[in-house]
Write a protein that holds these residues in place. Structure first.
Motif, PDB file in Angstrom:
ATOM      1  N   HIS A 143       0.830  -1.167   0.133  1.00  0.00           N
ATOM      2  CA  HIS A 143      -0.004   0.049   0.020  1.00  0.00           C
ATOM      3  C   HIS A 143       0.805   1.486  -0.073  1.00  0.00           C
ATOM      4  O   HIS A 143       0.579   2.345   0.410  1.00  0.00           O
ATOM      5  CB  HIS A 143      -1.071  -0.051   1.105  1.00  0.00           C
ATOM      6  CG  HIS A 143      -1.926  -1.179   0.917  1.00  0.00           C
ATOM      7  ND1 HIS A 143      -2.851  -1.256   0.106  1.00  0.00           N
ATOM      8  CD2 HIS A 143      -2.099  -2.405   1.602  1.00  0.00           C
ATOM      9  CE1 HIS A 143      -3.364  -2.400   0.056  1.00  0.00           C
ATOM     10  NE2 HIS A 143      -3.084  -3.260   0.976  1.00  0.00           N
ATOM     11  N   CYS A 154      -7.112   1.179  -5.488  1.00  0.00           N
ATOM     12  CA  CYS A 154      -6.692  -0.116  -4.845  1.00  0.00           C
ATOM     13  C   CYS A 154      -8.071  -0.653  -3.694  1.00  0.00           C
ATOM     14  O   CYS A 154      -8.855   0.152  -3.541  1.00  0.00           O
ATOM     15  CB  CYS A 154      -5.336   0.231  -3.984  1.00  0.00           C
ATOM     16  SG  CYS A 154      -4.832  -1.141  -3.061  1.00  0.00           S
ATOM     17  N   CYS A 162      -7.823  -0.813  -0.866  1.00  0.00           N
ATOM     18  CA  CYS A 162      -7.721  -0.059   0.513  1.00  0.00           C
ATOM     19  C   CYS A 162      -8.227   1.348   0.163  1.00  0.00           C
ATOM     20  O   CYS A 162      -8.561   2.154   1.174  1.00  0.00           O
ATOM     21  CB  CYS A 162      -6.078   0.032   0.851  1.00  0.00           C
ATOM     22  SG  CYS A 162      -5.127   1.258  -0.084  1.00  0.00           S
ATOM     23  N   CYS A 179      -1.631   2.435  -5.267  1.00  0.00           N
ATOM     24  CA  CYS A 179      -0.659   1.349  -4.418  1.00  0.00           C
ATOM     25  C   CYS A 179       0.019   0.397  -5.276  1.00  0.00           C
ATOM     26  O   CYS A 179      -0.407  -0.059  -6.480  1.00  0.00           O
ATOM     27  CB  CYS A 179      -1.728   0.663  -3.683  1.00  0.00           C
ATOM     28  SG  CYS A 179      -2.282   1.733  -2.503  1.00  0.00           S
TER      29      CYS A 179
HETATM   30 ZN   LIG Z   1      -3.472  -0.082  -1.172  1.00  0.00          ZN
END
Ligand SMILES: [Zn+2]
Length: 323
Positions: A166, A176, A178, A183
């Motif tokens: 990340h 991503c 996240c 990332c």
């Molecule tokens: Zn990420």
């Protein structure tokens, strides 16, 4: 350390459960079992399956069990022996796994997350032996990492050190899992490689014939493994898709090298089985991102899928030494 103790290694992966039994000082499995984590499973059912595997392995064993080490596929507070959560299986939130294993098996236990444990495994038994400092990176469905600093795992303030997946490589890159953009994981993990190849196949109906043949023309089922296989057979589109991911990985690893100057970087996980050409591209991209005086030693993992399990043996050995 006494040499006639048995050590039990447990690997709680997102989709599979693996257990191994080895004698302290030995470098081969006395017993080894891997089962899929059944659909609809939870923390308790996975723990029961694992205990079943452990009982099966220990019943015929001649020597006593000395300690147990466990690798967990999710965030872990290693100091407290606490699993924080699982992204795949419900019920693991704040689960005191170390305490639970110690109660059930009657021996000391240690627990850590899979990337940290795999780093320890490669350091003690694999491609990182003898290194004072080491970054381990695993590249498969996601990208994770773990550090060894001065010969010992470095976990960071929250046990999260080494989360290289990340690190933002391209701020205007793809979104991503996240929520951030660009990332390393969104550019270089297996799903990113598959997605890139699928896009290229859709754009150019003549390109990637070897890759198309592997999936019977069904472009939407292409995985990173297919891309890797076709690239090895010389398929140009697949080579380019893999090269692009390798360059992103190299830039990410290069940034990590610039920051910490490790003696070696060991890369494991399914995507790392893509061969020498892939590693050359990773090294070349890393080389141009770090100061010229710095070591860039990036090698494939030696323990393959068993890196977390051998790392769990190393955790168990540490317990035995401390007891
Ligand atoms: Zn990420």
């Amino acid at each position: 350390m006494k040499r006639d103790w048995l050590l039990l290694a447990l690997d709680f992966g997102g989709t599979k459960l693996t257990a191994g039994l080895a004698a302290s000082g030995e470098r081969r499995w006395r017993a080894h079992q891997r089962v899929p984590s059944p659909p609809g499973s939870n923390a308790q059912s996975d723990l029961e399956i694992m205990m079943g595997l452990a009982r099966d392995m220990l019943a015929p064993a001649k020597a006593p069990l000395g300690a147990v080490g466990a690798s967990f596929g999710g965030p872990v507070d290693a100091a407290q022996g606490l699993v924080l959560l699982s992204h795949h299986v419900p019920g693991w939130e704040k689960m005191p796994l170390r305490e639970s294993l110690e109660e059930r098996l009657g021996v000391p236990a240690a627990v850590d997350n899979d990337a940290n444990v795999a780093a320890l495994g490669e350091h003690r038994f694999g491609a990182g032996q003898g290194c004072d400092s080491l970054l381990y990176v695993t590249v498969s469905t996601g990208i994770g990492g773990g550090w060894i600093v001065h010969g010992r795992p470095y976990c960071g303030a929250d046990g999260m050190a080494g989360e290289i997946g990340h690190m933002v490589i391209d701020p205007i890159g793809p979104v991503c899992t996240c929520g951030q953009r660009g990332c390393l994981e969104a550019l270089a993990a297996g799903p990113a490689i598959a997605r890139h190849a699928q896009q290229r196949l859709a754009e150019d109906p003549q390109a990637g014939q070897a890759l198309r043949a592997l999936v019977g023309g069904e472009v939407q089922v292409v995985t990173a493994r297919h891309v890797s296989q076709a690239a090895k057979a010389g398929d140009e589109l697949s080579r380019q898709a893999l090269d692009q991911a390798a360059r992103a990985l190299g830039r990410g690893i290069g940034s990590a090298i610039s920051l910490m100057n490790p003696q070696r970087v060991v890369v494991g996980g399914g995507v790392a089985k893509s061969g020498p050409r892939y590693f050359e591209a990773v090294r070349a991209a890393a080389r141009v991102t770090v100061p010229p005086e710095m070591t860039v030693d990036i090698v494939p993992a030696a323990l393959g899928d068993d890196a977390p399990l051998w790392g769990a043996i190393a955790l168990a050995e540490n317990c035995l030494r401390a007891s």
